[in-house]
Scaffold this active site. Sequence first.
Site, PDB file in Angstrom:
ATOM      1  N   GLN A   1      -4.939   4.767  10.303  1.00 60.23           N
ATOM      2  CA  GLN A   1      -5.618   3.671   9.635  1.00 60.23           C
ATOM      3  C   GLN A   1      -4.783   2.489   9.864  1.00 60.23           C
ATOM      4  O   GLN A   1      -3.782   2.379   9.774  1.00 60.23           O
ATOM      5  CB  GLN A   1      -5.305   4.000   7.990  1.00 60.23           C
ATOM      6  CG  GLN A   1      -5.832   3.128   7.329  1.00 60.23           C
ATOM      7  CD  GLN A   1      -5.556   3.410   5.615  1.00 60.23           C
ATOM      8  OE1 GLN A   1      -4.529   3.884   5.377  1.00 60.23           O
ATOM      9  NE2 GLN A   1      -6.529   2.880   4.817  1.00 60.23           N
ATOM     10  N   GLY A   2      -5.648   1.735  10.630  1.00 60.72           N
ATOM     11  CA  GLY A   2      -5.066   0.175  10.901  1.00 60.72           C
ATOM     12  C   GLY A   2      -5.398  -0.708  10.151  1.00 60.72           C
ATOM     13  O   GLY A   2      -6.339  -1.950  10.188  1.00 60.72           O
ATOM     14  N   TYR A   3      -4.976  -0.744   8.816  1.00 62.29           N
ATOM     15  CA  TYR A   3      -5.169  -1.803   7.724  1.00 62.29           C
ATOM     16  C   TYR A   3      -3.995  -2.847   7.827  1.00 62.29           C
ATOM     17  O   TYR A   3      -4.114  -4.092   8.103  1.00 62.29           O
ATOM     18  CB  TYR A   3      -5.402  -1.353   6.470  1.00 62.29           C
ATOM     19  CG  TYR A   3      -6.697  -0.681   5.809  1.00 62.29           C
ATOM     20  CD1 TYR A   3      -7.556  -0.401   7.016  1.00 62.29           C
ATOM     21  CD2 TYR A   3      -7.039  -0.638   4.599  1.00 62.29           C
ATOM     22  CE1 TYR A   3      -8.683   0.251   6.571  1.00 62.29           C
ATOM     23  CE2 TYR A   3      -8.221   0.208   4.320  1.00 62.29           C
ATOM     24  CZ  TYR A   3      -9.067   0.376   5.348  1.00 62.29           C
ATOM     25  OH  TYR A   3     -10.449   0.879   4.909  1.00 62.29           O
ATOM     26  N   SER A   4      -2.764  -2.473   7.421  1.00 59.72           N
ATOM     27  CA  SER A   4      -1.580  -3.357   7.272  1.00 59.72           C
ATOM     28  C   SER A   4      -1.187  -4.164   8.323  1.00 59.72           C
ATOM     29  O   SER A   4      -1.314  -3.385   9.690  1.00 59.72           O
ATOM     30  CB  SER A   4      -0.433  -2.405   6.757  1.00 59.72           C
ATOM     31  OG  SER A   4      -0.802  -1.801   5.491  1.00 59.72           O
TER      32      SER A   4
ATOM     33  N   GLU B   1      -9.260   7.169  -0.925  1.00 58.70           N
ATOM     34  CA  GLU B   1      -7.804   7.319  -0.333  1.00 58.70           C
ATOM     35  C   GLU B   1      -6.896   7.534  -1.628  1.00 58.70           C
ATOM     36  O   GLU B   1      -6.132   8.503  -1.908  1.00 58.70           O
ATOM     37  CB  GLU B   1      -7.126   6.348   0.584  1.00 58.70           C
ATOM     38  CG  GLU B   1      -5.613   6.397   0.925  1.00 58.70           C
ATOM     39  CD  GLU B   1      -5.143   5.137   1.656  1.00 58.70           C
ATOM     40  OE1 GLU B   1      -6.078   4.441   1.930  1.00 58.70           O
ATOM     41  OE2 GLU B   1      -4.042   5.330   1.873  1.00 58.70           O
TER      42      GLU B   1
ATOM     43  N   SER C   1       0.282  -0.255  -3.547  1.00 56.67           N
ATOM     44  CA  SER C   1       1.436   0.115  -4.269  1.00 56.67           C
ATOM     45  C   SER C   1       1.431   0.142  -5.840  1.00 56.67           C
ATOM     46  O   SER C   1       0.290  -0.289  -6.394  1.00 56.67           O
ATOM     47  CB  SER C   1       2.503  -0.972  -4.169  1.00 56.67           C
ATOM     48  OG  SER C   1       2.250  -2.219  -5.033  1.00 56.67           O
TER      49      SER C   1
ATOM     50  N   GLU D   1       2.527  -1.370  -8.508  1.00 51.27           N
ATOM     51  CA  GLU D   1       2.332  -2.411  -8.923  1.00 51.27           C
ATOM     52  C   GLU D   1       0.877  -2.966  -8.926  1.00 51.27           C
ATOM     53  O   GLU D   1       0.277  -3.419  -9.869  1.00 51.27           O
ATOM     54  CB  GLU D   1       3.298  -3.605  -8.462  1.00 51.27           C
ATOM     55  CG  GLU D   1       4.886  -3.278  -8.724  1.00 51.27           C
ATOM     56  CD  GLU D   1       5.571  -2.311  -7.862  1.00 51.27           C
ATOM     57  OE1 GLU D   1       4.914  -1.828  -6.986  1.00 51.27           O
ATOM     58  OE2 GLU D   1       6.564  -1.981  -8.197  1.00 51.27           O
TER      59      GLU D   1
HETATM   60  C1  LIG Z   1       4.973   5.957   4.235  1.00 52.37           C
HETATM   61  C2  LIG Z   1       3.914   4.851   4.225  1.00 52.37           C
HETATM   62  C3  LIG Z   1       2.736   4.964   5.280  1.00 52.37           C
HETATM   63  C4  LIG Z   1       1.808   4.007   5.377  1.00 52.37           C
HETATM   64  N1  LIG Z   1       0.853   4.326   6.127  1.00 52.37           N
HETATM   65  C5  LIG Z   1      -0.287   3.234   6.594  1.00 52.37           C
HETATM   66  C6  LIG Z   1      -1.287   3.643   7.291  1.00 52.37           C
HETATM   67  O1  LIG Z   1      -1.390   4.408   7.791  1.00 52.37           O
HETATM   68  N2  LIG Z   1      -2.045   2.463   7.482  1.00 52.37           N
HETATM   69  C7  LIG Z   1      -1.849   1.130   6.971  1.00 52.37           C
HETATM   70  O2  LIG Z   1      -2.707   0.436   7.239  1.00 52.37           O
HETATM   71  N3  LIG Z   1      -0.810   0.866   6.064  1.00 52.37           N
HETATM   72  C8  LIG Z   1       0.055   2.069   5.835  1.00 52.37           C
HETATM   73  N4  LIG Z   1       1.072   1.681   5.024  1.00 52.37           N
HETATM   74  C9  LIG Z   1       1.589   0.292   4.328  1.00 52.37           C
HETATM   75  C10 LIG Z   1       0.953   0.125   2.922  1.00 52.37           C
HETATM   76  O3  LIG Z   1      -0.171   0.104   2.695  1.00 52.37           O
HETATM   77  C11 LIG Z   1       1.743  -1.092   2.643  1.00 52.37           C
HETATM   78  O4  LIG Z   1       3.251  -0.746   2.751  1.00 52.37           O
HETATM   79  C12 LIG Z   1       1.366  -1.535   1.246  1.00 52.37           C
HETATM   80  O5  LIG Z   1       0.239  -2.018   1.059  1.00 52.37           O
HETATM   81  C13 LIG Z   1       2.274  -2.746   0.648  1.00 52.37           C
HETATM   82  O6  LIG Z   1       2.313  -3.634   1.413  1.00 52.37           O
HETATM   83  P1  LIG Z   1       3.660  -4.410   1.910  1.00 52.37           P
HETATM   84  O7  LIG Z   1       4.385  -3.334   2.683  1.00 52.37           O
HETATM   85  O8  LIG Z   1       3.286  -5.456   3.084  1.00 52.37           O
HETATM   86  O9  LIG Z   1       4.530  -4.896   0.749  1.00 52.37           O
HETATM   87  P2  LIG Z   1       4.237  -6.214  -0.177  1.00 52.37           P
HETATM   88  O10 LIG Z   1       2.610  -6.373  -0.182  1.00 52.37           O
HETATM   89  O11 LIG Z   1       4.854  -7.245   0.754  1.00 52.37           O
HETATM   90  O12 LIG Z   1       4.951  -6.035  -1.206  1.00 52.37           O
HETATM   91  C14 LIG Z   1       6.224  -5.995  -1.523  1.00 52.37           C
HETATM   92  C15 LIG Z   1       6.376  -5.676  -2.884  1.00 52.37           C
HETATM   93  O13 LIG Z   1       5.746  -6.773  -3.850  1.00 52.37           O
HETATM   94  C16 LIG Z   1       5.094  -5.918  -4.610  1.00 52.37           C
HETATM   95  N5  LIG Z   1       3.910  -6.804  -4.850  1.00 52.37           N
HETATM   96  C17 LIG Z   1       3.008  -7.232  -4.027  1.00 52.37           C
HETATM   97  N6  LIG Z   1       1.842  -8.116  -4.653  1.00 52.37           N
HETATM   98  C18 LIG Z   1       2.136  -8.043  -5.905  1.00 52.37           C
HETATM   99  C19 LIG Z   1       1.365  -8.490  -6.980  1.00 52.37           C
HETATM  100  N7  LIG Z   1       0.064  -9.092  -6.663  1.00 52.37           N
HETATM  101  N8  LIG Z   1       1.702  -7.833  -8.274  1.00 52.37           N
HETATM  102  C20 LIG Z   1       2.743  -7.391  -8.426  1.00 52.37           C
HETATM  103  N9  LIG Z   1       3.800  -6.648  -7.683  1.00 52.37           N
HETATM  104  C21 LIG Z   1       3.197  -7.117  -5.992  1.00 52.37           C
HETATM  105  C22 LIG Z   1       4.440  -4.607  -4.163  1.00 52.37           C
HETATM  106  O14 LIG Z   1       4.237  -3.749  -5.245  1.00 52.37           O
HETATM  107  C23 LIG Z   1       5.745  -4.262  -3.508  1.00 52.37           C
HETATM  108  O15 LIG Z   1       6.891  -3.750  -4.510  1.00 52.37           O
HETATM  109  C24 LIG Z   1       2.068   2.803   4.643  1.00 52.37           C
HETATM  110  C25 LIG Z   1       3.309   2.681   3.955  1.00 52.37           C
HETATM  111  C26 LIG Z   1       4.212   3.523   3.929  1.00 52.37           C
HETATM  112  C27 LIG Z   1       5.162   3.399   2.892  1.00 52.37           C
END
Ligand SMILES: Cc1cc2nc3c(=O)[nH]c(=O)nc-3n(C[C@H](O)[C@H](O)[C@H](O)COP(=O)(O)OP(=O)(O)OC[C@H]3O[C@@H](n4cnc5c(N)ncnc54)[C@H](O)[C@@H]3O)c2cc1C
Length: 386
Positions: free
Chosen positions: A123-126, A241, A364, A366
């Site tokens: 999945q290429g989202y992040s 998902e 997440s 949150e």
């Molecule tokens: C094991 C694992 C597998 C993954 N696999 C995939 C994958 O296959 N494909 C893919 O695309 N992505 C994948 N991800 C990425 C995942 O979707 C992101 O890590 C997630 O969406 C959070 O984004 P971020 O890491 O940029 O954190 P951030 O968005 O920067 O968040 C950092 C912190 O701030 C909090 N936060 C952010 N915004 C808010 C808000 N508005 N209100 C309150 N709190 C907030 C978050 O909860 C978190 O604690 C994976 C992540 C993990 C850990």
Amino acid sequence: MLRPESAADAAFRHEVRDWLAAHVPEALRHKTFRPLPVEGMPWYRALSQRGWIAPHWPRTHGGMGASPVQQVILMEEMARAGTPDFPTQGLNHIGPMLIARGTPAQQQRHLGPILAGDAIWCQGYSEPGAGSDLASLRTRAEVRGDTLVINGHKIWTTWGHHADWMFALVRTASSGKPQHGITFVLIDMKTPGIRRRPIRTIAGDEEFAEVFLDEVVVPLENVVGEIDKGWQVATAVLSEERLRIGAPAQALRALERLRMMLRATPAERLPPGVHEAVALAEVEVETLVAAYLEAAEATEQGLAADSSYLKLLATDTVHRLLELVRQVAGPAAALRDATRHGADLLDATEMFLQARRLGIYGGSSEVQRNIIATRVLGLPVAGAKP
Ligand SMILES: Cc1cc2nc3c(=O)[nH]c(=O)nc-3n(C[C@H](O)[C@H](O)[C@H](O)COP(=O)(O)OP(=O)(O)OC[C@H]3O[C@@H](n4cnc5c(N)ncnc54)[C@H](O)[C@@H]3O)c2cc1C
């Protein structure tokens, strides 16, 4: 299992239990790490050949068409038998989405290989600057003739370094709201211009990767839905998902770990009050099962399920169970490696570390709370002007 069961469901449970007892490879049973594709995919294919790899897919598309109760029976028996866990981007993300929204050609090309275990998906989202705020993604795609040319950088891509295909969000326009101008596209990972670099997780494995896309040319027929209108497709995938992450499979596995740890621990070493805590945990797992059954039944009927609530409930339940495993393990929780105790494999730490991811991926905890607060309870958005 505290629920009453029909004769047909009980017969199905026995069939599953007997088959698993005879077929789960000993080397993978109750494994604490999720196996690499080379170890895990033979098991995937065995389940596929038995017809049980896609319980939630309709029969018309090669799935099992299992009722939600049968789905839970499979999860319970797999947890009991210690079957290996594997990432399910094909089965749980892109497969159901293509069934619902793919063109007949896309369905024809991709669904069979997903079911057979011949194509691994990621999945290429992040992106480095787009996680929770996914709509701020910047990987660009330009329409050139009947192709899209993609340049950008994806991160945290589970099995990105093993995958044959990626479903990705790319930016094809940058005017208007950030959700506008996003396109949902299927990318063959063998296309020139793709580079992948594994990333090590807190659990010590290399389950995810960074993926760099440099002038990657993809035919327009690989777009799902319309150009610039991929956001709806993306959020439908996220909802599916969350429903699947919210299934009780992980909690049932964690409960099994807890039972193993209890069996191995002499009564005099058990922490005070543990039996009450375990009884409560079992009730929490049943609560999760009930919530999943309700959500899966709603989905079957085409109704919106509260997948954010379900994901949150599943995450919190798993985290509580694994915290309990660590309490029962006592000082042994400091041991990193799993240890054998008769037929049981004791592990207090590995699964605990691996389970941290539940509260992050798929949005997440949150963010799920924000969604429940604003979209379900109708509370005002934090920071928004009245
Ligand atoms: C094991 C694992 C597998 C993954 N696999 C995939 C994958 O296959 N494909 C893919 O695309 N992505 C994948 N991800 C990425 C995942 O979707 C992101 O890590 C997630 O969406 C959070 O984004 P971020 O890491 O940029 O954190 P951030 O968005 O920067 O968040 C950092 C912190 O701030 C909090 N936060 C952010 N915004 C808010 C808000 N508005 N209100 C309150 N709190 C907030 C978050 O909860 C978190 O604690 C994976 C992540 C993990 C850990």
